[in-house]
Design a protein around this motif. Sequence first.
Motif, short mmCIF file in Angstrom:
data_model
loop_
_atom_site.label_atom_id
_atom_site.label_comp_id
_atom_site.label_asym_id
_atom_site.label_seq_id
_atom_site.Cartn_x
_atom_site.Cartn_y
_atom_site.Cartn_z
N LYS A 10 12.38 47.39 65.07
CA LYS A 10 11.91 45.95 64.94
C LYS A 10 12.38 45.37 66.34
O LYS A 10 11.44 44.48 66.62
CB LYS A 10 11.47 45.28 63.92
CG LYS A 10 11.23 45.74 62.60
CD LYS A 10 9.55 45.20 62.71
CE LYS A 10 8.86 45.31 61.42
NZ LYS A 10 7.80 44.90 62.17
N GLN A 11 13.43 45.49 66.26
CA GLN A 11 14.52 45.09 67.93
C GLN A 11 13.23 45.42 68.96
O GLN A 11 13.52 44.61 69.56
CB GLN A 11 16.20 44.75 67.62
CG GLN A 11 16.32 44.60 66.36
CD GLN A 11 17.86 44.96 66.45
OE1 GLN A 11 18.52 45.64 67.37
NE2 GLN A 11 18.78 44.41 66.19
N ASP A 61 19.08 33.98 66.61
CA ASP A 61 20.29 33.82 65.27
C ASP A 61 20.26 35.26 65.41
O ASP A 61 19.74 36.19 65.04
CB ASP A 61 18.81 33.47 63.82
CG ASP A 61 19.89 33.68 62.29
OD1 ASP A 61 20.51 34.34 62.72
OD2 ASP A 61 18.87 33.35 61.25
N GLU A 62 22.04 35.42 65.49
CA GLU A 62 22.32 36.45 65.81
C GLU A 62 22.50 37.17 64.44
O GLU A 62 22.28 38.68 63.98
CB GLU A 62 23.94 36.42 66.37
CG GLU A 62 23.72 36.50 67.47
CD GLU A 62 24.87 37.01 68.27
OE1 GLU A 62 25.74 36.29 67.91
OE2 GLU A 62 24.45 37.11 69.64
N ALA A 63 22.29 36.18 62.96
CA ALA A 63 23.00 36.89 61.82
C ALA A 63 20.93 37.85 61.08
O ALA A 63 21.51 39.02 61.18
CB ALA A 63 22.41 36.04 61.46
N SER A 64 20.16 37.11 61.83
CA SER A 64 18.38 37.30 61.67
C SER A 64 18.59 39.21 62.58
O SER A 64 17.75 39.54 61.75
CB SER A 64 18.36 36.29 61.77
OG SER A 64 18.32 35.28 60.84
N TRP A 65 19.21 38.72 64.16
CA TRP A 65 18.19 39.85 64.68
C TRP A 65 19.88 41.28 64.00
O TRP A 65 18.19 41.45 64.30
CB TRP A 65 18.83 39.36 65.62
CG TRP A 65 19.31 40.43 66.99
CD1 TRP A 65 20.11 41.34 67.10
CD2 TRP A 65 17.19 40.80 67.53
NE1 TRP A 65 19.25 41.93 68.67
CE2 TRP A 65 17.88 41.81 68.76
CE3 TRP A 65 16.25 40.28 67.39
CZ2 TRP A 65 17.08 42.14 69.70
CZ3 TRP A 65 16.04 40.85 68.12
CH2 TRP A 65 15.94 42.35 69.22
N SER A 66 20.84 40.74 63.06
CA SER A 66 21.13 42.28 63.35
C SER A 66 20.40 43.27 61.89
O SER A 66 20.59 44.03 61.53
CB SER A 66 22.73 41.84 63.12
OG SER A 66 22.98 41.20 62.12
N THR A 67 20.07 41.62 60.85
CA THR A 67 19.20 42.49 60.06
C THR A 67 17.64 43.80 59.86
O THR A 67 17.41 44.09 59.45
CB THR A 67 18.81 41.52 58.76
OG1 THR A 67 17.93 40.99 59.49
CG2 THR A 67 19.98 40.71 58.82
N LEU A 68 17.94 43.32 61.49
CA LEU A 68 16.29 43.95 61.92
C LEU A 68 16.76 46.01 62.09
O LEU A 68 17.92 45.30 62.40
CB LEU A 68 15.59 43.23 63.30
CG LEU A 68 15.07 41.79 62.93
CD1 LEU A 68 14.74 41.51 64.19
CD2 LEU A 68 14.39 41.91 61.81
N GLY A 69 15.96 46.42 61.98
CA GLY A 69 15.54 47.69 62.21
C GLY A 69 16.09 48.20 63.53
O GLY A 69 14.97 47.13 64.42
#
Length: 128
Positions: free
Chosen positions: A21-22, A10-18
């Motif tokens: 966290k990534q 889920d790229e949208a959720s991934w992009s919200t991680l700092g």
Amino acid sequence: MKFVCLGYLDEASWSTLGAAKQEEMIAACTDYDIELHRRGHFAAGMALQGAATATTVRWKGGKAVATDGPFAEIKELLGGILILEAKDKEEAVRLIMRHPGIRMGGFEVRPADEAFMAQHPITKELQE
């Protein structure tokens, strides 16, 4: 038996991680891949660049047509491919259920068609 595991993200959720966290998620996935390898289950794998880098090729109007972007507009996009060695599908599913990547998207687990690939001329050439 080999199983192809298509890992979705889920790229949208991934992009919200700092970034921290990534990196933590990547490290957890890598650690599990190393564990799979040590136990003889990791046959191959490949991470993919983001969906924005994709080109989809389709047969349309009697010719091949290339379009920038992924095949469909969906929430989870293909993020990587993992090839597992397992005694059966149940074992492959149990192994994937422990993969940290499932927190960021699903995995589709399918048996590889090893009989087809064994007779494929390219496979034979690669084995020589």
